[in-house]
Design an enzyme around this catalytic site. Sequence first.
Site, PDB file in Angstrom:
ATOM      1  N   TYR A  27       1.071  -1.146   0.130  1.00 11.50           N
ATOM      2  CA  TYR A  27       0.437   0.148   0.234  1.00 11.50           C
ATOM      3  C   TYR A  27       1.122   0.977  -0.440  1.00 11.50           C
ATOM      4  CZ  TYR A  27      -3.805   3.694   1.400  1.00 11.50           C
ATOM      5  OH  TYR A  27      -4.435   4.258   1.435  1.00 11.50           O
ATOM      6  N   ASP A  82      -0.886  15.908   5.316  1.00 14.96           N
ATOM      7  CA  ASP A  82      -1.707  15.033   5.294  1.00 14.96           C
ATOM      8  C   ASP A  82      -3.362  15.987   5.050  1.00 14.96           C
ATOM      9  OD1 ASP A  82      -3.014  13.624   3.688  1.00 14.96           O
ATOM     10  OD2 ASP A  82      -3.862  12.414   5.132  1.00 14.96           O
ATOM     11  N   ASP A 128      -3.122   6.036  -2.253  1.00 14.98           N
ATOM     12  CA  ASP A 128      -3.777   7.253  -2.179  1.00 14.98           C
ATOM     13  C   ASP A 128      -4.029   7.750  -2.693  1.00 14.98           C
ATOM     14  OD1 ASP A 128      -5.324   8.600  -0.988  1.00 14.98           O
ATOM     15  OD2 ASP A 128      -4.146   8.211   0.436  1.00 14.98           O
ATOM     16  N   ASP A 138      -6.126  10.881  -3.101  1.00 13.48           N
ATOM     17  CA  ASP A 138      -6.646  11.705  -2.304  1.00 13.48           C
ATOM     18  C   ASP A 138      -8.109  11.782  -2.743  1.00 13.48           C
ATOM     19  OD1 ASP A 138      -4.651  12.243  -0.458  1.00 13.48           O
ATOM     20  OD2 ASP A 138      -3.930  13.312  -1.107  1.00 13.48           O
ATOM     21  N   HIS A 191      -7.489   4.466  -4.761  1.00 13.69           N
ATOM     22  CA  HIS A 191      -9.004   4.670  -4.403  1.00 13.69           C
ATOM     23  C   HIS A 191      -8.741   6.352  -4.314  1.00 13.69           C
ATOM     24  CE1 HIS A 191      -6.986   5.291  -0.092  1.00 13.69           C
ATOM     25  NE2 HIS A 191      -6.464   4.850  -0.054  1.00 13.69           N
ATOM     26  N   GLU A 198     -11.524   9.195  -2.860  1.00  9.70           N
ATOM     27  CA  GLU A 198     -12.157   9.723  -1.703  1.00  9.70           C
ATOM     28  C   GLU A 198     -13.099  10.548  -2.018  1.00  9.70           C
ATOM     29  OE1 GLU A 198      -9.019  12.127   1.427  1.00  9.70           O
ATOM     30  OE2 GLU A 198      -9.197  10.361   0.392  1.00  9.70           O
ATOM     31  N   CYS A 235      -7.058  13.911   7.066  1.00 11.43           N
ATOM     32  CA  CYS A 235      -6.618  12.487   7.540  1.00 11.43           C
ATOM     33  C   CYS A 235      -8.105  11.826   7.988  1.00 11.43           C
ATOM     34  CB  CYS A 235      -5.054  12.591   9.061  1.00 11.43           C
ATOM     35  SG  CYS A 235      -6.175  10.988   8.970  1.00 11.43           S
ATOM     36  N   ARG A 254     -13.407   5.353  -1.998  1.00 12.16           N
ATOM     37  CA  ARG A 254     -13.506   5.596   0.018  1.00 12.16           C
ATOM     38  C   ARG A 254     -14.388   6.224   0.319  1.00 12.16           C
ATOM     39  NH1 ARG A 254      -7.693   8.610   2.987  1.00 12.16           N
ATOM     40  NH2 ARG A 254      -9.473   9.539   4.653  1.00 12.16           N
ATOM     41  N   GLU A 291     -14.122   4.147   5.179  1.00 11.48           N
ATOM     42  CA  GLU A 291     -12.526   4.937   6.414  1.00 11.48           C
ATOM     43  C   GLU A 291     -13.361   4.428   7.800  1.00 11.48           C
ATOM     44  OE1 GLU A 291     -10.458   4.897   7.463  1.00 11.48           O
ATOM     45  OE2 GLU A 291      -8.923   6.844   6.556  1.00 11.48           O
ATOM     46  N   ASN A 297      -8.880  -0.524   6.846  1.00 11.62           N
ATOM     47  CA  ASN A 297      -7.950   0.902   7.713  1.00 11.62           C
ATOM     48  C   ASN A 297      -7.261   0.384   9.588  1.00 11.62           C
ATOM     49  OD1 ASN A 297      -5.259   2.229   7.669  1.00 11.62           O
ATOM     50  ND2 ASN A 297      -7.330   4.537   6.929  1.00 11.62           N
TER      51      ASN A 297
END
Length: 300
Positions: free
Chosen positions: A48, A62, A89, A91, A116, A118, A126, A161, A191, A213
Amino acid sequence: MLYAQTPASEKRRLFRERLASGELLRLPGAFNPLSARLIERKGFEGVYVSGAVLSADLGLPDIGLTTLTEVAARGQQIAAMTELPALIDADTGFGEPMNVARTVQAIEDAGLAGLHIEDQVNPKRCGHLDGKAVVDEATALKRVRAAVEARRDPNLLVMARTDVRSVDGLDAAIDRARALVDAGADAIFPEAMRSLEEFAAMRAAIDVPMLANMTEFGKSELFGVEQLRDVGVNIVIWPVSLLRLAMGAAERGLDELLAEGRLSGRLGEMQHRADLYDLIDYAGYGRFDQNVFDFDIPGR
């Protein structure tokens, strides 16, 4: 020697095949290409690439400060160093639907097996912090549709996500996940789930693979692999764990340097030179060019 021998397209096909089998795939987070190779060496099923880790590696929080170029470049470096599939990731997709489409093609060109996207408002934060905001459903679905339409390799995994659980509760998160699947998402990343029961409820609501996660110091309890397998999780990630372990060890080592002036008391905690050379296949380079590797490594 040099880079992975398995083509990206084959990594994607095999990743899809293993996901379809129903087994649970373990993807520790790699904080650099060398750690990705170690993850492979230890026998995990994938790697990952965390946006939080990439941000931290740059000394940044983040909160959406990294760019597509930075993320794709780091993802490419990591994916190239392992035979394992790498999930990254992406974002919020770095912008509007057209930006999401470009993101998908850049990630695909970088050799990743999946990504992914989101449903947070941009700039994001985060997933385990308070104060998150999510976009409306129409916007979230546009991102997923753009991602699915943009990919050229149908085996590239497009995961959605959703951060709705922490904003509007579990029922709303389940509704959002169903809509994301209907929009074409190949898998769902719910998440900040709070319990195994919540994972089980999400599992019952969707018919695509689901990711858990297991990040430390967050809102989710740190469930074990068997517990997650029992509630139908298909992928589990530990996104920041290796970075946290490495930084913790680095801090302790620096403290000892300040206090003692040397690190001889920490040698047992270090990766030996011989193990490092073995991991990076120094001998393989030597077989290619005897002038590269023509010495003995001291014993442990």
